[in-house]
Design a protein around this motif. Structure first.
Motif, short mmCIF file in Angstrom:
data_model
loop_
_atom_site.label_atom_id
_atom_site.label_comp_id
_atom_site.label_asym_id
_atom_site.label_seq_id
_atom_site.Cartn_x
_atom_site.Cartn_y
_atom_site.Cartn_z
N ALA A 40 28.99 -8.45 -24.14
CA ALA A 40 29.40 -9.72 -23.55
C ALA A 40 29.20 -9.67 -22.04
CB ALA A 40 30.86 -9.99 -23.89
N ARG A 41 28.95 -10.84 -21.44
CA ARG A 41 28.69 -10.91 -20.00
C ARG A 41 29.83 -10.29 -19.20
NH1 ARG A 41 25.29 -12.67 -16.54
NH2 ARG A 41 23.98 -13.73 -18.04
N ASN A 42 31.07 -10.54 -19.59
CA ASN A 42 32.19 -9.99 -18.81
C ASN A 42 32.28 -8.47 -18.92
OD1 ASN A 42 33.19 -9.80 -21.41
ND2 ASN A 42 35.22 -10.57 -20.88
N SER A 43 31.56 -7.87 -19.87
CA SER A 43 31.58 -6.41 -20.02
C SER A 43 31.04 -5.71 -18.78
CB SER A 43 30.75 -5.96 -21.22
OG SER A 43 31.31 -6.41 -22.41
N ILE A 44 30.03 -6.29 -18.17
CA ILE A 44 29.45 -5.65 -16.98
C ILE A 44 30.52 -5.54 -15.90
CG2 ILE A 44 27.86 -5.97 -15.04
CD1 ILE A 44 25.76 -6.79 -17.01
N TYR A 45 31.20 -6.62 -15.60
CA TYR A 45 32.15 -6.60 -14.50
C TYR A 45 33.47 -5.94 -14.89
CZ TYR A 45 28.50 -9.34 -12.55
OH TYR A 45 27.27 -9.73 -12.11
N GLN A 46 33.75 -5.88 -16.19
CA GLN A 46 34.93 -5.16 -16.64
C GLN A 46 34.72 -3.66 -16.48
OE1 GLN A 46 35.88 -5.81 -20.76
NE2 GLN A 46 37.59 -4.40 -20.74
N HIS A 47 33.56 -3.16 -16.88
CA HIS A 47 33.28 -1.72 -16.84
C HIS A 47 32.59 -1.29 -15.53
CE1 HIS A 47 34.59 -1.20 -20.94
NE2 HIS A 47 33.86 -2.26 -21.27
N PHE A 48 31.95 -2.23 -14.86
CA PHE A 48 31.22 -1.93 -13.63
C PHE A 48 31.54 -3.02 -12.60
CE2 PHE A 48 28.85 -0.41 -17.29
CZ PHE A 48 28.81 0.95 -17.01
N PRO A 49 32.73 -2.94 -11.99
CA PRO A 49 33.15 -3.99 -11.04
C PRO A 49 32.15 -4.20 -9.90
CG PRO A 49 34.96 -2.48 -11.49
CD PRO A 49 33.75 -1.91 -12.16
N GLY A 50 31.36 -3.18 -9.59
CA GLY A 50 30.36 -3.30 -8.54
C GLY A 50 29.08 -3.96 -9.02
N GLY A 51 29.07 -4.42 -10.28
CA GLY A 51 27.92 -5.14 -10.82
C GLY A 51 26.75 -4.24 -11.16
N LYS A 52 25.56 -4.80 -11.02
CA LYS A 52 24.34 -4.11 -11.43
C LYS A 52 24.18 -2.78 -10.69
CE LYS A 52 19.32 -4.52 -11.68
NZ LYS A 52 18.15 -5.37 -11.43
N GLN A 53 24.49 -2.74 -9.41
CA GLN A 53 24.33 -1.50 -8.66
C GLN A 53 25.19 -0.38 -9.25
OE1 GLN A 53 25.36 -1.63 -4.49
NE2 GLN A 53 24.48 0.37 -4.13
N GLU A 54 26.43 -0.67 -9.56
CA GLU A 54 27.31 0.34 -10.14
C GLU A 54 26.81 0.78 -11.52
OE1 GLU A 54 31.99 0.98 -11.38
OE2 GLU A 54 31.48 -0.62 -9.97
N LEU A 55 26.32 -0.17 -12.30
CA LEU A 55 25.76 0.16 -13.61
C LEU A 55 24.53 1.06 -13.46
CD1 LEU A 55 25.33 -0.06 -16.66
CD2 LEU A 55 24.32 -2.32 -16.28
N MET A 56 23.66 0.76 -12.50
CA MET A 56 22.46 1.57 -12.30
C MET A 56 22.80 2.98 -11.81
SD MET A 56 19.93 0.00 -13.39
CE MET A 56 20.15 -1.52 -14.29
N VAL A 57 23.84 3.10 -11.01
CA VAL A 57 24.30 4.44 -10.59
C VAL A 57 24.78 5.20 -11.82
CG1 VAL A 57 26.11 5.66 -9.32
CG2 VAL A 57 24.83 3.82 -8.20
N ALA A 58 25.59 4.56 -12.65
CA ALA A 58 26.09 5.23 -13.86
C ALA A 58 24.95 5.60 -14.80
CB ALA A 58 27.10 4.33 -14.58
N ALA A 59 23.97 4.72 -14.95
CA ALA A 59 22.83 5.00 -15.83
C ALA A 59 22.02 6.19 -15.30
CB ALA A 59 21.94 3.76 -15.95
N THR A 60 21.82 6.24 -13.99
CA THR A 60 21.07 7.34 -13.38
C THR A 60 21.81 8.65 -13.55
OG1 THR A 60 20.12 5.79 -11.79
CG2 THR A 60 20.00 8.14 -11.24
N GLU A 61 23.11 8.63 -13.29
CA GLU A 61 23.91 9.85 -13.46
C GLU A 61 23.92 10.31 -14.92
OE1 GLU A 61 27.59 8.51 -11.75
OE2 GLU A 61 26.97 9.07 -9.71
N THR A 62 24.04 9.37 -15.83
CA THR A 62 24.04 9.71 -17.25
C THR A 62 22.69 10.28 -17.68
OG1 THR A 62 25.72 8.03 -17.71
CG2 THR A 62 24.41 8.80 -19.59
N ALA A 63 21.61 9.67 -17.22
CA ALA A 63 20.28 10.20 -17.55
C ALA A 63 20.14 11.64 -17.06
CB ALA A 63 19.20 9.31 -16.94
N GLY A 64 20.65 11.91 -15.86
CA GLY A 64 20.63 13.27 -15.34
C GLY A 64 21.44 14.23 -16.20
N GLU A 65 22.62 13.78 -16.64
CA GLU A 65 23.47 14.62 -17.49
C GLU A 65 22.78 14.94 -18.81
OE1 GLU A 65 27.08 12.37 -17.82
OE2 GLU A 65 27.50 12.56 -15.67
N VAL A 66 22.06 13.98 -19.36
CA VAL A 66 21.35 14.20 -20.62
C VAL A 66 20.29 15.28 -20.45
CG1 VAL A 66 19.75 13.12 -22.27
CG2 VAL A 66 21.83 11.90 -21.57
N VAL A 67 19.53 15.21 -19.37
CA VAL A 67 18.48 16.21 -19.15
C VAL A 67 19.09 17.57 -18.84
CG1 VAL A 67 16.44 16.83 -17.80
CG2 VAL A 67 16.85 14.45 -18.39
#
Length: 187
Positions: A40-67
């Motif tokens: 849902a649209r509100n999921s982004i701001y609920q889980h990532f209050p900083g919006g797309k930038q915060e989500l992209m930081v989390a995605a980058t960190e997670t990708a690093g953790e996977v490798v």
């Protein structure tokens, strides 16, 4: 017993990783991301209050953790050359299965530009963790100059990934795969 479905936060992160691999950070739009993740649209701001930038930081960190986790599993063999072959084999499989659309999400985050310092910093941190874990595996295997060698290995693989995507050929990765054992034996 049925597997639990990942929650919206996990779906947003995994979808962001996949989309960044294919499109890069800037071309990953929130509307497409929400549609693909079934969040849902509100999921982004609920889980990532900083919006797309915060989500992209989390995605980058997670990708690093996977490798990093993959390097840790592979390092249990004690053979650095086998670790590198397996990493390269994984990328070859991913490139071929995606018809050369899937690149490294960490590299994509690194290329986001100076206007997104938090995302660039997340990429720098992820690469540092990769180098550190690879250097530790090399050290455990008795390789000298492990930190420098780990840096060269990560750079070689990332460069080969870029070339492979552009050429739609795994040959650059095969070339790195052939050259790295010599690097390990001379380090």
């Amino acid at each position: 017993m049925s597997a639990l479905r990942p929650g919206p936060r996990e779906r947003l992160i995994s979808t962001a990783i996949a989309m960044v691999q294919e499109r890069g950070v800037h071309a990953t739009g929130l509307s497409d991301l929400l549609r693909r993740s079934s969040a849902a649209r509100n999921s982004i701001y609920q889980h990532f209050p900083g919006g797309k930038q915060e989500l992209m930081v989390a995605a980058t960190e997670t990708a690093g953790e996977v490798v990093v986790a993959r390097i840790d599993r592979l390092a249990e063999t004690g053979d650095p050359a086998e670790v590198l072959r397996a990493l390269i084999a994984g990328w070859i499989t991913e490139l071929e299965e995606s018809d050369f659309r899937a690149g490294c999400p960490i590299a994509a985050a690194a290329l986001v530009g100076p206007d997104e310092p938090a995302i660039t910093a997340a990429a720098a941190g992820a690469f540092a963790r990769l180098r550190g874990r690879l250097a530790a595996a090399l050290t455990d295997a008795g390789q000298p100059a492990a930190e420098r060698t780990a840096s060269v290995v990560i750079s070689a693989i990332e460069g080969a990934l870029l070339q492979a995507r552009a050429a739609k050929s795994v040959q650059p990765l095969r070339d790195v795969e052939a050259a790295l054992p010599r690097l390990l034996s001379s380090a």
